[in-house]
Design a protein around this motif. Sequence first.
Motif, short mmCIF file in Angstrom:
data_model
loop_
_atom_site.label_atom_id
_atom_site.label_comp_id
_atom_site.label_asym_id
_atom_site.label_seq_id
_atom_site.Cartn_x
_atom_site.Cartn_y
_atom_site.Cartn_z
N ASN A 255 24.48 -41.77 -28.06
CA ASN A 255 22.26 -41.52 -28.23
C ASN A 255 22.62 -40.02 -28.53
O ASN A 255 23.32 -39.15 -28.90
CB ASN A 255 22.39 -42.24 -26.98
CG ASN A 255 22.77 -41.73 -25.91
OD1 ASN A 255 22.60 -40.43 -25.46
ND2 ASN A 255 22.62 -42.13 -24.37
N GLU A 256 21.16 -40.10 -28.37
CA GLU A 256 20.35 -38.62 -28.47
C GLU A 256 21.24 -37.28 -27.45
O GLU A 256 20.90 -36.46 -28.26
CB GLU A 256 18.96 -38.71 -28.05
CG GLU A 256 18.10 -39.26 -26.97
CD GLU A 256 17.98 -40.65 -26.42
OE1 GLU A 256 18.07 -40.67 -25.04
OE2 GLU A 256 18.96 -40.88 -27.72
N GLN A 257 22.08 -37.72 -25.86
CA GLN A 257 22.57 -37.05 -25.72
C GLN A 257 24.00 -36.30 -25.89
O GLN A 257 24.68 -35.84 -25.01
CB GLN A 257 21.92 -37.28 -24.15
CG GLN A 257 20.85 -37.08 -23.98
CD GLN A 257 20.46 -37.57 -22.04
OE1 GLN A 257 20.84 -38.27 -21.54
NE2 GLN A 257 19.18 -37.51 -22.06
N GLY A 258 24.08 -37.17 -27.16
CA GLY A 258 25.48 -37.30 -27.46
C GLY A 258 26.35 -35.32 -27.17
O GLY A 258 27.83 -35.04 -27.06
N GLU A 259 25.75 -34.85 -28.31
CA GLU A 259 26.06 -33.62 -28.53
C GLU A 259 26.16 -33.03 -26.98
O GLU A 259 26.88 -32.28 -26.94
CB GLU A 259 25.86 -32.81 -28.97
CG GLU A 259 25.13 -33.47 -30.57
CD GLU A 259 26.72 -33.08 -31.43
OE1 GLU A 259 27.68 -32.09 -30.78
OE2 GLU A 259 27.13 -34.15 -31.32
N ALA B 132 33.85 -48.31 -17.59
CA ALA B 132 33.42 -46.79 -17.99
C ALA B 132 33.65 -46.40 -18.97
O ALA B 132 33.14 -45.42 -19.80
CB ALA B 132 34.33 -46.25 -17.26
N LEU B 133 34.65 -46.49 -19.70
CA LEU B 133 35.13 -45.54 -21.49
C LEU B 133 33.63 -46.43 -22.06
O LEU B 133 32.94 -45.47 -22.79
CB LEU B 133 36.76 -46.32 -21.82
CG LEU B 133 38.06 -45.18 -20.91
CD1 LEU B 133 39.46 -46.26 -21.54
CD2 LEU B 133 37.35 -44.01 -21.25
N LEU B 134 33.71 -47.38 -21.97
CA LEU B 134 32.19 -48.08 -23.07
C LEU B 134 31.46 -47.51 -22.70
O LEU B 134 30.40 -46.95 -23.82
CB LEU B 134 32.39 -49.61 -22.57
CG LEU B 134 33.45 -50.30 -23.12
CD1 LEU B 134 33.17 -51.71 -22.54
CD2 LEU B 134 33.72 -50.09 -24.74
N TRP B 135 31.14 -47.44 -21.59
CA TRP B 135 29.79 -46.23 -21.08
C TRP B 135 29.81 -45.54 -21.46
O TRP B 135 29.30 -44.54 -22.09
CB TRP B 135 30.00 -46.28 -19.48
CG TRP B 135 28.58 -45.19 -19.57
CD1 TRP B 135 27.35 -45.49 -18.68
CD2 TRP B 135 28.84 -44.08 -18.58
NE1 TRP B 135 27.10 -44.13 -18.50
CE2 TRP B 135 27.52 -43.03 -18.26
CE3 TRP B 135 29.69 -43.29 -18.42
CZ2 TRP B 135 27.23 -42.36 -17.70
CZ3 TRP B 135 29.82 -41.84 -18.12
CH2 TRP B 135 28.56 -41.56 -17.56
N MET B 136 31.13 -44.33 -22.03
CA MET B 136 31.32 -43.15 -21.96
C MET B 136 31.00 -42.92 -23.63
O MET B 136 30.00 -42.28 -24.37
CB MET B 136 32.74 -42.34 -21.93
CG MET B 136 32.70 -41.23 -22.09
SD MET B 136 34.42 -40.44 -22.34
CE MET B 136 35.60 -40.50 -23.08
N ALA B 137 31.40 -44.03 -24.15
CA ALA B 137 31.28 -43.76 -25.88
C ALA B 137 29.74 -44.53 -25.86
O ALA B 137 29.07 -44.03 -26.60
CB ALA B 137 31.83 -45.97 -26.47
N ASP B 138 29.58 -44.93 -25.38
CA ASP B 138 27.54 -45.02 -25.25
C ASP B 138 26.87 -43.94 -25.53
O ASP B 138 25.83 -43.31 -26.02
CB ASP B 138 27.07 -46.75 -24.31
CG ASP B 138 27.43 -47.73 -24.72
OD1 ASP B 138 27.82 -48.01 -26.24
OD2 ASP B 138 26.67 -48.47 -24.02
N LYS B 139 27.36 -43.70 -24.30
CA LYS B 139 26.78 -42.07 -23.74
C LYS B 139 26.87 -40.80 -25.50
O LYS B 139 26.17 -40.20 -25.56
CB LYS B 139 27.44 -40.67 -22.69
CG LYS B 139 26.77 -40.81 -21.58
CD LYS B 139 26.12 -40.77 -21.16
CE LYS B 139 25.43 -39.58 -20.91
NZ LYS B 139 24.02 -40.49 -20.20
N LEU B 140 27.47 -40.81 -25.98
CA LEU B 140 27.98 -40.35 -27.11
C LEU B 140 27.72 -40.88 -28.49
O LEU B 140 27.49 -39.65 -28.72
CB LEU B 140 29.39 -40.59 -27.21
CG LEU B 140 31.22 -39.32 -26.12
CD1 LEU B 140 32.12 -39.58 -26.51
CD2 LEU B 140 30.79 -37.96 -26.30
#
Length: 72
Positions: free
Chosen positions: A51-55, A41-49
């Motif tokens: 990408n283009e929707q990170g902000e 889950a933490l890795l998923w969160m890092a990937d999310k941050l």
Amino acid sequence: MRTWQVERRKRTRHLIELGGLVVKAGIVDLTGDDRAMIYGALLWMADKLKNEQGEHARALWTAKGKQAFDDG
């Protein structure tokens, strides 16, 4: 106390505080203390941050965290 000891204690305290957030959020109970799931889950969160929707994610999660701190 030596400089490296002071730095080690600061790092240890920081890691303990981060672990406390995992517990406070209920993640440990919700996952049955499954560390592979928590890490995933933490890795998923890092990937999310990253990408283009990170902000957007950063703003949403920050607001949610601040509200939770204020509530309790």
